[in-house]
Scaffold this active site. Structure first.
Site, PDB file in Angstrom:
ATOM      1  CE  LYS A 242     -11.508   3.498  11.068  1.00 59.88           C
ATOM      2  NZ  LYS A 242     -10.977   2.410  10.229  1.00 59.88           N
ATOM      3  CD  GLU A 314      -5.304   5.797  11.289  1.00 64.43           C
ATOM      4  OE1 GLU A 314      -5.288   5.023  12.252  1.00 64.43           O
ATOM      5  OE2 GLU A 314      -5.986   5.585  10.264  1.00 64.43           O
ATOM      6  NE  ARG A 316      -1.080   1.577   6.235  1.00 60.15           N
ATOM      7  CZ  ARG A 316      -1.687   0.710   5.438  1.00 60.15           C
ATOM      8  NH1 ARG A 316      -1.262   0.541   4.189  1.00 60.15           N
ATOM      9  NH2 ARG A 316      -2.717   0.018   5.869  1.00 60.15           N
TER      10      ARG A 316
END
Length: 458
Positions: A242, A314, A316
């Site tokens: 991120k 990640e 899901r």
């Protein structure tokens, strides 16, 4: 917040009033939410505006003003806030909700400075039925704060192993033969072949944990609700790292697990006549020499294979295996997951509405009714096959974990999860916008989930 039946003449009494029937004091402020104090008489008044315009939002604004004033241990005459379509139960519940949210006990703090002296509010209520319901509201408000405490705990403390123990501790003093709590360690998770869950844990310094809470409050019923809560204790994004402006606040990525745990505790403590299990997969999503990389392919607990084209999708992955676990072990008739799943939902609904998907109209109507009762905002989003096309477009596996088109990302994520529900009634709740706002953990949906379960009927 304390409920009392009689006022004390030695303490400040606070009353609400409307412009149409203002007290006969000459020097009283009549602008909305203005508070006038009469020290010599130990009384104060807050203006609620026009009685015709009075509604729940005006009531909440007034309560926020009173609670945040933090200058006196007011005794509040609850009946003076009744008016228009606002009844005594509304007034009492809102005072409890807001006061506990702002001034509640046991929220996380690492400050070394001395805490300011706490201001306690007392609510004068004489109606026994309202008091009985208010005690339930107070219990639920405390549970919201339990979830918020876990949300707020920093990730250098709140790792998967610590969080699993904390959730176990939440239930340790509940003596109920219909309640079972267990925690699966990494080896036990491996035995269950939860390949997607374990793939996310590969980069972590801490072992994955799967917390399983089962409550059979209605053994004669075949109905069972499965609550699935996303428990990513910190989400770096993995190798799809991120950017700096989005990585702060990722301690909140375990909010779904905290919320489901708190809701589960409330259902048990309130003796809900319903069967519920909570499946809470816990891990962080970090980078190391062992962490999964894009292009990896993993086999899920269901046997379906997934090509990872984005390590930052990640949540899901762990939820898919948790859903399969709930089906194989408990055969639920209704699955509800709660997850800070996608930034895309913030583009759609901001930080105001929780995104809700449902395969069953009746189940959604029940959820909406529960949310309305508890004054939490949800908005229905669509399941649609168009958003599954790119998920199924892998040349090497059954699915990709992300639709990289940049269109409808929250919907494609919901569609990915739906593929693992085996046609069970399914509700997906994306709280990425509502679970935590800046430095303010919200405990969103604890109240709604408890209400939904308590209202459940075959």
């Amino acid at each position: 917040m304390k409920l009392i039946s009689k006022e004390s003449k030695t303490k400040f009494i606070l009353k609400g009033f409307f412009e149409e029937n203002k007290p006969k004091n000459k020097n009283i402020l009549i602008s909305l939410n203005s508070i006038t104090e009469y020290v010599e008489k130990n009384e104060a008044f807050i203006c609620l505006g026009s009685k015709k315009s009075y509604n729940l939002n005006i009531l909440k604004d007034a309560i926020n003003k009173i609670v945040k004033l933090n200058t006196r241990n007011f005794q509040i005459d609850a009946k003076t806030f009744v008016g228009n379509n606002i009844n005594l139960e509304n007034v009492v519940n809102k005072f409890i909700d807001i006061d506990e949210y702002i001034n509640g006990e046991n929220l996380y703090s690492a400050k070394t400075s001395k805490k300011p002296e706490k201001i306690y509010l007392e609510l004068i209520v004489n109606d026994k039925e309202v008091i009985s319901k208010a005690n339930i509201t107070l219990k639920i408000a405390h549970l919201v704060n339990e979830a918020r405490r876990l949300q707020a705990t920093p990730p250098n403390i709140c790792n998967s192993e610590w969080l699993a123990k904390e959730i176990q501790t939440m239930f340790k003093d509940i003596k109920n033969p219909n309640l079972k709590v267990k925690v699966l360690n990494k080896k036990e998770i491996e035995k269950e072949k939860m390949g997607l869950f374990l793939s996310v844990n590969k980069g972590s310094a801490y072992e994955a944990r799967l917390v399983v809470v089962e409550y059979n409050g209605n053994p004669k019923s075949k109905e069972k609700i499965a609550l699935i809560g996303k428990g990513i204790t910190f989400d770096s994004g993995g190798y799809n790292l991120k950017p700096s402006q989005h990585i702060q606040g990722m301690k909140y990525d375990m909010s779904g697990a905290a919320i489901c745990a708190a809701a589960m505790k409330g259902i048990v403590e309130l003796n809900g006549k319903v069967n519920v299990c909570a499946i809470l997969p816990l891990t962080d999503n970090k980078i190391s020499s062992k962490a999964q990389t894009p292009d990896s392919i993993w086999t899920s607990m269901s046997g379906k294979t997934v090509e990872v084209n984005n390590t930052d999708a990640e949540g899901r992955l762990i939820l898919a295996d948790a859903i399969t676990y709930s089906i194989k072990k408990f055969n639920p008739t209704q699955i509800i997951d709660v997850a800070t799943l996608t930034g895309a939902i913030i583009i759609s609904l901001g930080t105001t509405f929780t995104g809700a998907w449902s395969t069953c109209d009746l189940a959604y109507e029940r959820l909406l009714k529960a949310a309305n009762k508890q004054d939490e905002l949800i908005w229905r989003m669509p399941f649609h096959e168009d958003f599954l096309k790119n998920i199924k477009a892998s040349n090497f596996a059954d699915y990709k974990n992300t639709d990289l088109s940049g269109k409808g990302g929250s919907i494609s994520a919901a569609m990915f999860l739906k593929e693992f529900t085996e046609n069970k009634k399914y509700i997906h709740l994306d709280i990425a916008g509502t679970g935590g706002d800046g430095e303010n953990p919200r405990g969103t949906m604890v109240k709604t989930l408890i209400q939904f379960a308590l209202d459940s009927k075959e």
